[in-house]
Scaffold this motif. Structure first.
Motif, PDB file in Angstrom:
ATOM      1  N   PRO A 224       0.838  -1.195   0.078  1.00  0.00           N
ATOM      2  CA  PRO A 224      -0.087  -0.084  -0.019  1.00  0.00           C
ATOM      3  C   PRO A 224       0.762   1.370   0.082  1.00  0.00           C
ATOM      4  N   LEU A 225       2.059   1.237   0.646  1.00  0.00           N
ATOM      5  CA  LEU A 225       2.770   2.502   0.793  1.00  0.00           C
ATOM      6  C   LEU A 225       3.589   2.823  -0.880  1.00  0.00           C
ATOM      7  N   ARG A 226       3.469   1.766  -1.592  1.00  0.00           N
ATOM      8  CA  ARG A 226       4.339   1.972  -2.877  1.00  0.00           C
ATOM      9  C   ARG A 226       3.334   0.958  -3.881  1.00  0.00           C
ATOM     10  N   ASP A 227       2.302   1.599  -4.123  1.00  0.00           N
ATOM     11  CA  ASP A 227       1.096   0.818  -4.809  1.00  0.00           C
ATOM     12  C   ASP A 227       1.046   0.940  -6.211  1.00  0.00           C
ATOM     13  N   ARG A 228       1.889   1.676  -6.955  1.00  0.00           N
ATOM     14  CA  ARG A 228       2.118   1.834  -8.337  1.00  0.00           C
ATOM     15  C   ARG A 228       0.643   2.349  -8.888  1.00  0.00           C
ATOM     16  N   VAL A 229      -0.281   2.803  -8.324  1.00  0.00           N
ATOM     17  CA  VAL A 229      -1.443   3.307  -8.550  1.00  0.00           C
ATOM     18  C   VAL A 229      -1.255   4.453  -9.590  1.00  0.00           C
ATOM     19  N   VAL A 238       1.236   8.266 -21.413  1.00  0.00           N
ATOM     20  CA  VAL A 238       2.276   7.934 -22.135  1.00  0.00           C
ATOM     21  C   VAL A 238       2.188   6.813 -23.355  1.00  0.00           C
ATOM     22  N   LEU A 239       1.093   6.083 -23.174  1.00  0.00           N
ATOM     23  CA  LEU A 239       0.803   5.412 -24.314  1.00  0.00           C
ATOM     24  C   LEU A 239       0.308   6.033 -25.486  1.00  0.00           C
ATOM     25  N   GLU A 240      -0.527   7.004 -25.337  1.00  0.00           N
ATOM     26  CA  GLU A 240      -0.876   8.260 -26.178  1.00  0.00           C
ATOM     27  C   GLU A 240       0.216   8.390 -27.030  1.00  0.00           C
ATOM     28  N   GLU A 241       1.364   8.831 -26.574  1.00  0.00           N
ATOM     29  CA  GLU A 241       2.543   9.401 -27.370  1.00  0.00           C
ATOM     30  C   GLU A 241       3.501   8.156 -27.785  1.00  0.00           C
ATOM     31  N   LEU A 242       3.600   7.291 -27.008  1.00  0.00           N
ATOM     32  CA  LEU A 242       4.469   5.956 -27.318  1.00  0.00           C
ATOM     33  C   LEU A 242       3.504   4.688 -27.067  1.00  0.00           C
ATOM     34  N   PRO A 243       2.624   4.094 -28.159  1.00  0.00           N
ATOM     35  CA  PRO A 243       1.848   3.294 -27.873  1.00  0.00           C
ATOM     36  C   PRO A 243       2.472   1.748 -27.588  1.00  0.00           C
ATOM     37  N   ASP A 244       3.615   1.717 -27.844  1.00  0.00           N
ATOM     38  CA  ASP A 244       4.449   0.267 -27.787  1.00  0.00           C
ATOM     39  C   ASP A 244       4.995  -0.060 -26.362  1.00  0.00           C
ATOM     40  N   THR A 245       4.965   1.235 -25.447  1.00  0.00           N
ATOM     41  CA  THR A 245       5.494   1.238 -24.171  1.00  0.00           C
ATOM     42  C   THR A 245       4.831  -0.007 -23.458  1.00  0.00           C
ATOM     43  N   ARG A 246       5.616  -0.442 -22.547  1.00  0.00           N
ATOM     44  CA  ARG A 246       5.238  -1.711 -21.795  1.00  0.00           C
ATOM     45  C   ARG A 246       5.875  -1.204 -20.073  1.00  0.00           C
ATOM     46  N   LEU A 247       5.149  -1.590 -19.171  1.00  0.00           N
ATOM     47  CA  LEU A 247       5.407  -1.558 -17.869  1.00  0.00           C
ATOM     48  C   LEU A 247       5.647  -2.840 -17.214  1.00  0.00           C
ATOM     49  N   VAL A 248       6.798  -3.039 -16.653  1.00  0.00           N
ATOM     50  CA  VAL A 248       7.313  -4.459 -16.130  1.00  0.00           C
ATOM     51  C   VAL A 248       7.310  -4.165 -14.524  1.00  0.00           C
ATOM     52  N   VAL A 249       6.521  -4.861 -13.956  1.00  0.00           N
ATOM     53  CA  VAL A 249       6.581  -4.776 -12.511  1.00  0.00           C
ATOM     54  C   VAL A 249       7.356  -5.997 -11.915  1.00  0.00           C
ATOM     55  N   VAL A 250       8.409  -5.845 -11.270  1.00  0.00           N
ATOM     56  CA  VAL A 250       9.479  -6.571 -10.527  1.00  0.00           C
ATOM     57  C   VAL A 250       9.369  -6.717  -9.244  1.00  0.00           C
ATOM     58  N   GLY A 251       8.728  -7.719  -8.742  1.00  0.00           N
ATOM     59  CA  GLY A 251       8.592  -7.621  -7.169  1.00  0.00           C
ATOM     60  C   GLY A 251       7.280  -8.458  -6.832  1.00  0.00           C
ATOM     61  N   HIS A 252       7.175  -9.001  -5.527  1.00  0.00           N
ATOM     62  CA  HIS A 252       6.279  -9.557  -5.207  1.00  0.00           C
ATOM     63  C   HIS A 252       4.807  -8.760  -5.102  1.00  0.00           C
ATOM     64  N   VAL A 253       3.705  -9.178  -5.640  1.00  0.00           N
ATOM     65  CA  VAL A 253       2.468  -8.170  -5.644  1.00  0.00           C
ATOM     66  C   VAL A 253       1.870  -8.753  -4.356  1.00  0.00           C
ATOM     67  N   TYR A 254       1.889  -7.943  -3.363  1.00  0.00           N
ATOM     68  CA  TYR A 254       0.953  -7.902  -1.909  1.00  0.00           C
ATOM     69  C   TYR A 254      -0.235  -7.110  -1.768  1.00  0.00           C
ATOM     70  N   LEU A 272       2.888  -5.768 -17.234  1.00  0.00           N
ATOM     71  CA  LEU A 272       3.377  -7.012 -17.103  1.00  0.00           C
ATOM     72  C   LEU A 272       3.699  -7.164 -15.709  1.00  0.00           C
ATOM     73  N   ALA A 273       3.096  -7.954 -14.782  1.00  0.00           N
ATOM     74  CA  ALA A 273       3.672  -8.102 -13.134  1.00  0.00           C
ATOM     75  C   ALA A 273       4.258  -9.460 -13.289  1.00  0.00           C
ATOM     76  N   ILE A 274       5.511  -9.524 -13.129  1.00  0.00           N
ATOM     77  CA  ILE A 274       6.296 -10.889 -13.253  1.00  0.00           C
ATOM     78  C   ILE A 274       6.453 -11.539 -11.793  1.00  0.00           C
ATOM     79  N   GLY A 275       6.208 -10.720 -10.805  1.00  0.00           N
ATOM     80  CA  GLY A 275       6.429 -11.211  -9.473  1.00  0.00           C
ATOM     81  C   GLY A 275       7.731 -10.957  -9.067  1.00  0.00           C
ATOM     82  N   ALA A 276       8.332 -11.554  -7.712  1.00  0.00           N
ATOM     83  CA  ALA A 276       9.548 -11.798  -7.627  1.00  0.00           C
ATOM     84  C   ALA A 276      10.452 -12.158  -8.215  1.00  0.00           C
ATOM     85  N   VAL A 277      11.840 -11.716  -8.454  1.00  0.00           N
ATOM     86  CA  VAL A 277      12.523 -12.451  -9.161  1.00  0.00           C
ATOM     87  C   VAL A 277      14.070 -12.739  -8.445  1.00  0.00           C
ATOM     88  N   ALA A 278      14.817 -13.607  -8.664  1.00  0.00           N
ATOM     89  CA  ALA A 278      16.103 -13.925  -8.171  1.00  0.00           C
ATOM     90  C   ALA A 278      16.893 -12.548  -7.999  1.00  0.00           C
TER      91      ALA A 278
END
Length: 397
Positions: A224-229, A238-254, A272-278
């Motif tokens: 909640p303190l860093r919720d990405r909303v 951003v997508l209106e200017e650069l429609p191919d842009t992607r947002l990758v969320v690296v970390g556990h989604v609590y 793209l929320a990929i979860g926690a990584v090594a």
């Protein structure tokens, strides 16, 4: 010195507090000091192990509180049980610490070792990593109560020196824990710049089928303190200017409100929320990133942002220029600062960076240099050791 390091969070558990406690403990040992780490058991990690020639870790049996909004959506582990006091006394008497370095003001191991320090006359240093705050008013009230009637009275009984990592924490400590400390030491969070270097961004882009699209990486657990909303709410512009842009969320989604918001705004395809990584994979994700952005809610600049800067990635953050006492953050030089809650400013800053490779390279290099000068682990380690030496000296009079 014989240094006791205390933190309920410790690797293999991930998180900024755990990694900093581990890095400092290893640094103390490599500097020639005997170190004992006392922490909570976690996911089958050994109950005892030697990590370095002078570094021993003891993990005490623990129980976890379920992930809820009250726990800021973290699974908090506590060791509190009838046998804890006796077990700690035996363990610490055998080690005979000269000084105690505690991490986290609201953990049972901090409270138990605080009473041990008071009885034995051992000086203590406390690093406060997290403010007891919650965006929900009801939970915030509970945290205020916990601070006022549990944490503050304990601090007033043994009065540690407190490590202050940023200006928000400085204000919080002075407001909530008045008369609960012997002094304040301003030491920023430390990172290992070398660990972030040498990543292979092509590996990540190939793994997720990203090709050469503009890429925003947001690094760290979603709570909640860093919720990405607000970051997701900036994405349509951003997508209106650069429609191919992607947002990758690296970390556990609590806390997954950002995913719900992405669906509502019709930008779910770009997230793209990929979860926690090594830990070893993080440099690859940073090497793939054109921009990193997650510290947007006014809670300061955390470890993940500093690690991104160390990797030479330009960051967009909503913090004050004086976020770190004595260190000036210059917008457009070290990072890009945006006003708190200004969605248009967030979108504009990200779009401008994505459109300008030269600006990205310049800001990324300047940010990397700033981290090397002020936040590199060897710099931060020396500051901690100086404080620990002074505590022992004062205690021996």
């Amino acid at each position: 010195m014989r240094i006791l390091v205390v933190n309920n969070f410790y690797p293999p558990r991930v998180g900024g507090s755990a990694h900093l406690a581990d890095a400092l403990a290893r640094g103390y040992a490599r500097a020639g000091h005997d170190v004992l780490v006392v922490t909570a058991a976690y996911q089958g990690a050994p109950a005892e192990e030697e990590l370095e020639p002078r570094l021993r870790v003891v993990r005490l049996p623990s129980a976890s509180i379920p992930e809820t909004r009250l726990s800021v959506s973290f699974d908090l582990a506590f060791t509190l049980r009838p046998s804890l006091r006796r077990r700690l006394r035996e363990l610490l008497d055998a080690f005979a610490p000269d000084v105690i370095h505690q991490h986290g003001q609201f953990f049972d191991l901090t409270w138990a070792t605080a009473m041990y320090a008071r009885r034995r006359g051992i000086p203590a240093l406390l690093s406060v990593h997290t403010r007891l705050e919650n965006p929900k008013a009801h939970y915030h009230g509970i945290f205020r109560w916990l601070d006022a009637f549990v944490v503050a009275p304990i601090l007033r009984r043994y009065k540690p020196r407190i490590v202050v990592m940023d200006v928000q924490m400085d204000e919080y400590i002075k407001r909530r824990y008045r008369r609960g400390y012997a002094g304040l030491d301003y030491i920023p969070v430390g990172v290992d710049p070398n660990r972030m270097a040498g990543g292979d961004g092509e590996v990540v882009r190939a793994r997720h089928g990203l090709g050469d699209v503009p890429l925003i990486v947001t690094l760290g657990h979603v709570i909640p303190l860093r919720d990405r909303v607000w970051l997701v709410e900036a994405l349509p512009a951003v997508l209106e200017e650069l429609p191919d842009t992607r947002l990758v969320v690296v970390g556990h989604v609590y806390y997954d409100l950002f995913l719900q918001r992405a669906r509502e705004l019709g930008v779910e395809h770009a997230v793209l929320a990929i979860g926690a990584v090594a830990k070893s994979d993080v440099p690859d994700y940073l090497a793939a990133a054109d921009v990193e952005c997650h510290d947007l809610q006014g809670y300061g600049m955390g470890t993940a942002t500093l690690e991104s800067m160390a990797a030479g990635v330009p960051v967009v953050v909503a913090v004050r220029p004086d976020n770190f006492p004595g260190i000036d953050l210059i917008s457009g030089e070290h990072c890009v600062l945006v006003p708190l809650g200004d969605i248009d400013a967030i979108a504009g800053a990200i779009t401008k960076l994505l459109r300008n490779p030269a600006d990205r390279a310049r800001i990324g290099e300047s940010g990397r240099s700033l981290v090397q000068r002020h936040f590199a682990m060897d710099v931060v380690l020396d500051q901690h050791l100086a404080v620990l030496h002074s505590l022992i000296g004062a205690s021996r009079g």
